[in-house]
Design a protein around this motif. Sequence first.
Motif, PDB file in Angstrom:
ATOM      1  N   TRP A 122       0.835  -1.203   0.000  1.00 59.97           N
ATOM      2  CA  TRP A 122       0.000   0.000   0.000  1.00 59.97           C
ATOM      3  C   TRP A 122       0.870   1.253   0.000  1.00 59.97           C
ATOM      4  O   TRP A 122       0.623   2.207  -0.753  1.00 59.97           O
ATOM      5  CB  TRP A 122      -0.907  -0.023   1.227  1.00 59.97           C
ATOM      6  CG  TRP A 122      -1.704   1.236   1.420  1.00 59.97           C
ATOM      7  CD1 TRP A 122      -2.891   1.563   0.830  1.00 59.97           C
ATOM      8  CD2 TRP A 122      -1.356   2.336   2.267  1.00 59.97           C
ATOM      9  NE1 TRP A 122      -3.300   2.800   1.247  1.00 59.97           N
ATOM     10  CE2 TRP A 122      -2.384   3.304   2.128  1.00 59.97           C
ATOM     11  CE3 TRP A 122      -0.287   2.610   3.117  1.00 59.97           C
ATOM     12  CZ2 TRP A 122      -2.368   4.510   2.824  1.00 59.97           C
ATOM     13  CZ3 TRP A 122      -0.272   3.800   3.807  1.00 59.97           C
ATOM     14  CH2 TRP A 122      -1.298   4.745   3.654  1.00 59.97           C
ATOM     15  N   ARG A 123       1.911   1.256   0.813  1.00 61.03           N
ATOM     16  CA  ARG A 123       2.790   2.412   0.911  1.00 61.03           C
ATOM     17  C   ARG A 123       3.519   2.646  -0.412  1.00 61.03           C
ATOM     18  O   ARG A 123       3.633   3.797  -0.884  1.00 61.03           O
ATOM     19  CB  ARG A 123       3.791   2.192   2.049  1.00 61.03           C
ATOM     20  CG  ARG A 123       4.570   3.427   2.445  1.00 61.03           C
ATOM     21  CD  ARG A 123       5.417   3.174   3.678  1.00 61.03           C
ATOM     22  NE  ARG A 123       4.573   2.949   4.859  1.00 61.03           N
ATOM     23  CZ  ARG A 123       4.458   1.782   5.475  1.00 61.03           C
ATOM     24  NH1 ARG A 123       5.107   0.723   5.050  1.00 61.03           N
ATOM     25  NH2 ARG A 123       3.682   1.676   6.528  1.00 61.03           N
ATOM     26  N   ARG A 158       2.970   5.283  10.183  1.00 58.44           N
ATOM     27  CA  ARG A 158       3.083   3.827  10.037  1.00 58.44           C
ATOM     28  C   ARG A 158       1.733   3.172  10.328  1.00 58.44           C
ATOM     29  O   ARG A 158       1.038   3.521  11.274  1.00 58.44           O
ATOM     30  CB  ARG A 158       4.131   3.256  10.986  1.00 58.44           C
ATOM     31  CG  ARG A 158       5.527   3.752  10.705  1.00 58.44           C
ATOM     32  CD  ARG A 158       6.540   3.057  11.593  1.00 58.44           C
ATOM     33  NE  ARG A 158       6.589   1.635  11.328  1.00 58.44           N
ATOM     34  CZ  ARG A 158       7.355   1.078  10.409  1.00 58.44           C
ATOM     35  NH1 ARG A 158       8.095   1.827   9.635  1.00 58.44           N
ATOM     36  NH2 ARG A 158       7.357  -0.226  10.249  1.00 58.44           N
ATOM     37  N   ARG A 159       1.371   2.200   9.496  1.00 56.77           N
ATOM     38  CA  ARG A 159       0.079   1.513   9.671  1.00 56.77           C
ATOM     39  C   ARG A 159       0.302   0.184  10.362  1.00 56.77           C
ATOM     40  O   ARG A 159       1.237  -0.513  10.063  1.00 56.77           O
ATOM     41  CB  ARG A 159      -0.589   1.247   8.313  1.00 56.77           C
ATOM     42  CG  ARG A 159      -0.889   2.527   7.550  1.00 56.77           C
ATOM     43  CD  ARG A 159      -1.553   2.189   6.236  1.00 56.77           C
ATOM     44  NE  ARG A 159      -2.886   1.623   6.429  1.00 56.77           N
ATOM     45  CZ  ARG A 159      -3.514   0.918   5.507  1.00 56.77           C
ATOM     46  NH1 ARG A 159      -2.917   0.645   4.370  1.00 56.77           N
ATOM     47  NH2 ARG A 159      -4.718   0.442   5.723  1.00 56.77           N
ATOM     48  N   THR A 183       1.488   8.473   3.623  1.00 55.28           N
ATOM     49  CA  THR A 183       2.160   7.239   4.066  1.00 55.28           C
ATOM     50  C   THR A 183       3.153   7.500   5.196  1.00 55.28           C
ATOM     51  O   THR A 183       3.892   6.592   5.576  1.00 55.28           O
ATOM     52  CB  THR A 183       2.922   6.608   2.887  1.00 55.28           C
ATOM     53  OG1 THR A 183       3.904   7.539   2.393  1.00 55.28           O
ATOM     54  CG2 THR A 183       1.968   6.246   1.759  1.00 55.28           C
ATOM     55  N   VAL A 228       0.969   4.190  -2.995  1.00 52.34           N
ATOM     56  CA  VAL A 228       0.591   5.581  -2.757  1.00 52.34           C
ATOM     57  C   VAL A 228       1.764   6.510  -3.029  1.00 52.34           C
ATOM     58  O   VAL A 228       1.606   7.581  -3.640  1.00 52.34           O
ATOM     59  CB  VAL A 228       0.077   5.751  -1.320  1.00 52.34           C
ATOM     60  CG1 VAL A 228      -0.180   7.224  -1.014  1.00 52.34           C
ATOM     61  CG2 VAL A 228      -1.207   4.952  -1.118  1.00 52.34           C
ATOM     62  N   ARG A 229       2.942   6.123  -2.594  1.00 43.66           N
ATOM     63  CA  ARG A 229       4.105   6.992  -2.816  1.00 43.66           C
ATOM     64  C   ARG A 229       4.431   7.130  -4.297  1.00 43.66           C
ATOM     65  O   ARG A 229       4.756   8.222  -4.774  1.00 43.66           O
ATOM     66  CB  ARG A 229       5.311   6.444  -2.040  1.00 43.66           C
ATOM     67  CG  ARG A 229       5.188   6.666  -0.544  1.00 43.66           C
ATOM     68  CD  ARG A 229       6.368   6.132   0.236  1.00 43.66           C
ATOM     69  NE  ARG A 229       6.244   6.460   1.656  1.00 43.66           N
ATOM     70  CZ  ARG A 229       7.066   6.040   2.601  1.00 43.66           C
ATOM     71  NH1 ARG A 229       8.090   5.267   2.279  1.00 43.66           N
ATOM     72  NH2 ARG A 229       6.876   6.391   3.856  1.00 43.66           N
TER      73      ARG A 229
END
Length: 399
Positions: A227-228, A398-399, A395, A231-232
């Motif tokens: 995911w990160r 942190r998730r 992002t 998005v980045r």
Amino acid sequence: MPSSAAPRRAPLRTASPRGTSPSLFLVLIAACTAATVANIYLAAPLLSLIARDFGSTPPAVAWIASVAQLGYAVGLLFFAPLGDGVNRRRLVGALTVVTTAALAASAAAPGIAVLAVAVFVTSAATVIPQLLVPLVAERAPADRRALHVAAVISGLFAGIVAARVLGGLVGQAFGWRWVFAGSGVLTLTLGLATASVLPAERRDRDGSLLAGIAALPGLLRRSPDLWRACVRQAGMFGAWSALWTSLALLLTGPAYGLSTATAGLFGLFGLTASAVAPPAGGLVDRFGAAKTVRAAFLVAAVSVPLFWLGGHVLAALFAAAVTIHTALVASHVANQTLALTTTSTPAAANTAYVVSGFAGGALASALAGPAFGHFGWGGVCAVAGAWLVLGWGATAVRR
């Protein structure tokens, strides 16, 4: 762990390419990537020639370039995830034949409508690079994986530059139909040659062929690293797209007054991407993807004010073109390597990654045009800066 939460990958049994050294295998894949990805961008530099041939105007046929982008997006969604569940040798061979036939139809198109359909099919079938990149990542030694991925990315950007620069020159000299015909011959030759040396694969497929598409939302939800990366890269590619797709408006406008042909030569700065990719791969292998992406965003942040200054100073525009390509490719190598290694379904993960980047770029480009019309070049730079902030800021936690 992300891989434990991802859908189970189909069992795979492979054999090494027969009679092909690893280095030659990598070179062939990079060359095939360059030839096939160029097909997406063939129409853009030929629009004026196409319009003249069909008795129209360039603005009236400009939508054909958008059709190519739409076709590529459809191909990514429906074909790229198949790399996890089917024999890639057969899939690459089949897509090569379809692409060649569509390019031949483009070259012989009697009108705009037929050309648009042929361009759509060509772009939808030309997702071969996104099938080959996961294969390269799988076969590469762990300590050189990013470097091998970077070699293929070098070919990808070289193909984009060739389509925009060489395509325009060849079209001007011999006519736009010969560009499509020549690309068809090159695609068929390199595509079938690559398919013939791909490892033999016998996969026990789980579920339907379209299961990979349905799994994409869950894959992103379960894998924070993927995911990160998505998005980045959407933020980075969006910033690049906003600036690069609007650059011709600046160069041919009152600020510089360059001809379309001269402005098109700025596409040569894309060669920076091909040169940067291998060193970027080495940095990822040595320091990790996170540090490389962080450095890339810092370089991109420097490029935005340089682009703004380039609205009045040509030397600043040169420096900005180099820095934005350096940032884009370093980020791309790092994020795509992460995307390919963070789940047990690399083809599906790669599809999510590429579609995310493509969506970010398309949306930023759509906003850049009105921004230029209302606020000038400074408005375009503001869109690019906002996309970088959104890509990194979303992002940062942190998730």
